[in-house]
Design an enzyme around this catalytic site. Structure first.
Site, PDB file in Angstrom:
ATOM      1  N   GLU A 153       0.823  -1.213   0.000  1.00 42.77           N
ATOM      2  CA  GLU A 153       0.000   0.000   0.000  1.00 42.77           C
ATOM      3  C   GLU A 153       0.861   1.269   0.000  1.00 42.77           C
ATOM      4  OE1 GLU A 153      -4.175  -1.514   2.041  1.00 42.77           O
ATOM      5  OE2 GLU A 153      -2.776  -0.355   3.267  1.00 42.77           O
ATOM      6  N   GLU A 310      -6.392  -7.756  -0.639  1.00 39.51           N
ATOM      7  CA  GLU A 310      -6.961  -7.583   0.692  1.00 39.51           C
ATOM      8  C   GLU A 310      -8.406  -7.125   0.595  1.00 39.51           C
ATOM      9  OE1 GLU A 310      -4.965  -4.913   3.319  1.00 39.51           O
ATOM     10  OE2 GLU A 310      -2.951  -5.598   2.762  1.00 39.51           O
TER      11      GLU A 310
END
Length: 663
Positions: A153, A310
């Site tokens: 991320e 995710e």
């Protein structure tokens, strides 16, 4: 994604971030046993383990990771091994205090969370490269490792740093972009407010300026470009360190519509595209938002299968009110992603943490353990994904609609000193996507330079910044028979954020056949009635049609009689202009006209029932996700891979899912 799928035996990827370092070693064997019970076949390991893998500079401890990977391999579970560079350990900033993040007002941020480093720090890049090299050399040949997870991320918490190192890197980036200071002055319109620069050293980041003032918009736009590029450069450096010793596929997990990062410029570095997605609890249309984000991710992957790296089994921990998912919602969410092209559904995380900032974040194994509804749902989803393994490798059928969403235009449209703070390109794009979603129309989320072949309708929602080349491409699309819909505040500026003179909507005026003389933003919360469709909000305009048919005009106020919605025939196609933000009811009425000939994936389904088709060499598959409280009849014949029911039409009960292999 194909290489990973082969390593999984042709199955859909199913699993989670696995953080065994958070637990005593005696738990690890139970983890593997439960993963087998749940049908897990892929886990991401080591994402936040730098401090354990390198407890002091140059001192590496891989013993625990050796044992974890061996256990997973023995249990038949593949590994997406992380570079562990997502969050440097405390010793890094102790040794390199100059790498600390600095905010816009000049405050240095303290250590204590994650991503605590400046993206322009060469010390960070060097330390990360050293760790990656050791990891890849040690584990690339390990039989459990099937892919590499680079960082994690990127830019989630450090997308902009205003330190001196960032200033130096920004100047270097500007010099590469413009070559000469005179060209920068022209691009930034520095004749205004006596801002003309005579050397690169005079330029800095757009730090907080004098009270109540605005920074130069050209500087702001280039700063956002630079920051996105700078973080992408970290990815390039880390990916190169992996590839120096491995030919296994690598990825980094995107975050959907993350405003600060132009992901379209990243995908050429990846071997497969992956994404993280979390529902926003107070978003009334969160199901549609999920669909739109999945459509974006597939489009970034150029239609190829991608990986959902995710999402959450239930509640997250980072929203004001972390709402648990309802019965069946996790299953529906997972199938939405797979229907829209994902060849895997992974979660954060495997086992819910006992401590730390994310201890209340849901997981595949909840705090309540296996005697829980959530665990039973996890096991069921694993069985479901195994049952549809034959879908892996197929692609979503060609979409009829493309919504153009460009990061640079998004940035520029939302800077300060603009006509209205209420203008929101994302909200307008979502409104048009919802109109398609409600009609079961296939949608891609494309960039201004992406091919337009195969689309019937292209929508430009608040496409504020457009280059001459983009205008020419959209014009050619319409002339060849396509339908274009452009909304207000589109085509207003060029790539330097300079106004296109001669009347709005600037570069699109000739194509659309309108000349707008003045923007008339509405007061907060106001609506303006139209002569047809209903009402508009946020925006109105003074202007006239020049070759276009006025389909709706403003009915009252200073703009009464001026065009609000127009339509113009151009060549074999049609160009629509929407000069206000239509209310949902008004947009729905207009969409019925715009999408007259665009066929739904499956006709006759009510809003809230999604149908998406994936196509492969061996056949086609229709995914049906019923988000409503009523059963629906789906007029498709074939075999439901989940229930085994043959024939058709199929009944899909409230809150349930079907995956039908078409006859």
């Amino acid at each position: 994604m194909e290489q990973v799928t082969r390593a999984l035996g042709g199955r859909i990827a199913y699993g989670a971030d696995y953080n065994p370092e958070q637990w005593p070693e005696e738990v690890w064997d139970e983890d593997v046993r439960l993963m087998q019970e749940a049908g897990v076949n892929l886990v991401s390991v080591g994402i936040f383990s730098w401090a354990l893998l390198e407890p002091t500079p140059g001192d590496h401890d891989f013993g625990w990771l050796d044992r974890v990977l061996d256990k997973l391999h023995a249990g038949g579970i593949a590994v997406d091994l992380a570079t562990a560079t997502a969050s440097p350990p405390p010793w890094f900033l102790e040794r390199h205090p100059e790498a600390t993040l600095v905010d816009q007002v000049g405050n240095r941020r303290a250590f204590g969370a994650r991503q605590a480093y400046c993206p322009s720090s060469t010390a960070y890049r060097d330390a990360a490269t050293t760790l990656i090299t050791e990891l890849v050399k040690r584990y690339d040949e390990h039989p459990a490792v099937v892919m590499w997870h680079v960082n994690n991320e990127y830019g989630c918490h450090n997308d902009h740093c205003f330190c001196d190192a960032s200033a130096v890197a920004f100047r270097r980036w500007l010099a590469d972009r413009y070559g000469a200071i005179e060209k920068l002055n022209e691009a930034w319109a520095t004749a205004f407010w006596s801002q003309r620069y005579t050397s690169w050293e005079q330029i800095g980041p757009p730090r907080q300026v004098s009270y109540g003032n605005f920074a130069n918009p050209g500087q702001q736009l280039d700063w956002w470009r630079f920051c996105s590029d700078e973080i992408r450069e970290i990815f390039r450096v880390e990916a190169a360190a992996v590839r120096a010793h491995s030919d296994k596929p690598l990825t980094t997990n995107f975050m959907g519509f993350r405003k600060s990062l132009d992901y379209r410029s990243w995908v050429d570095v990846e071997d497969l595209v992956s994404n993280d997605h979390y529902l926003i609890a107070d978003d009334e249309d969160r199901t549609q938002q999920l669909a739109m984000t999945a459509d974006l991710t597939r489009s970034l992957a150029h239609g190829e299968p991608w990986l959902l790296m995710e999402h959450s089994t239930s509640a997250v921990n980072w929203q004001p009110r972390n709402i648990a998912k309802t019965t069946g919602e996790m299953r529906r969410n997972s199938f939405q992603h797979v229907a829209r092209g994902a060849d895997g559904a992974l979660f954060f995380q495997w086992r819910a943490s006992r401590g730390g900032a994310e201890k209340f974040h849901s997981a595949m194994v909840p705090h309540a353990g296996t005697e829980s509804r959530l665990w039973r749902d996890v096991v069921r989803l694993g069985a479901d994904l195994s049952a549809i393994a034959e879908v892996s490798g197929t692609k979503v059928a060609q979409a009829g609609v493309a919504i153009c969403f460009d990061w640079e235009s998004w940035w520029a449209a939302t800077f300060d000193s603009h006509p209205s703070v209420d203008v929101d390109p994302m909200a307008t794009a979502r409104a048009w996507h919802k109109a398609c979603w409600a009609r079961n129309l296939g949608v891609d989320i494309i960039g201004v330079t992406d091919p337009l072949d195969g689309y019937e309708v292209v929508v430009l929602p608040v496409q504020y910044l457009l280059s001459d080349e983009a205008v020419a491409r959209f014009t050619a699309f319409v002339e060849a028979g396509g339908t274009l819909v452009a909304t207000y505040f589109s085509g207003i500026v060029d790539e330097h954020d300079h106004i296109r003179l001669g009347g709005y909507p600037g570069g699109l005026s000739d194509l659309l056949g309108v000349r707008i003389e003045e923007f008339c933003p509405l007061p907060e919360g106001d609506e303006i009635p139209l002569t047809s469709y209903g009402s508009g909000t946020i925006w109105s305009e003074r202007g006239r049609a020049v070759g276009a048919d006025v389909v709706a005009a403003y009915a009252t106020g200073d703009c009464a009689g001026d065009p609000a919605v127009t339509r113009r025939r151009v060549g074999r196609g049609t160009a629509w202009y929407v000069g206000t933000e239509l209310t949902p009811e008004a947009l729905d009425t207009l969409a019925t006209q715009v999408f007259t000939t665009t066929k739904p994936v499956v006709g006759g389904l009510p809003e809230g029932v999604e149908a998406i088709r994936r196509v492969g060499e061996q056949g086609t598959y229709v995914f049906v996700i019923n988000h409503t409280h009523e059963a629906v009849i789906v007029p498709v014949r074939g075999t439901d891979l989940l229930s085994g029911n043959d024939g058709g039409p199929h009944v899909v009960r409230a809150g349930q899912v079907a995956v039908i292999r078409e006859e």
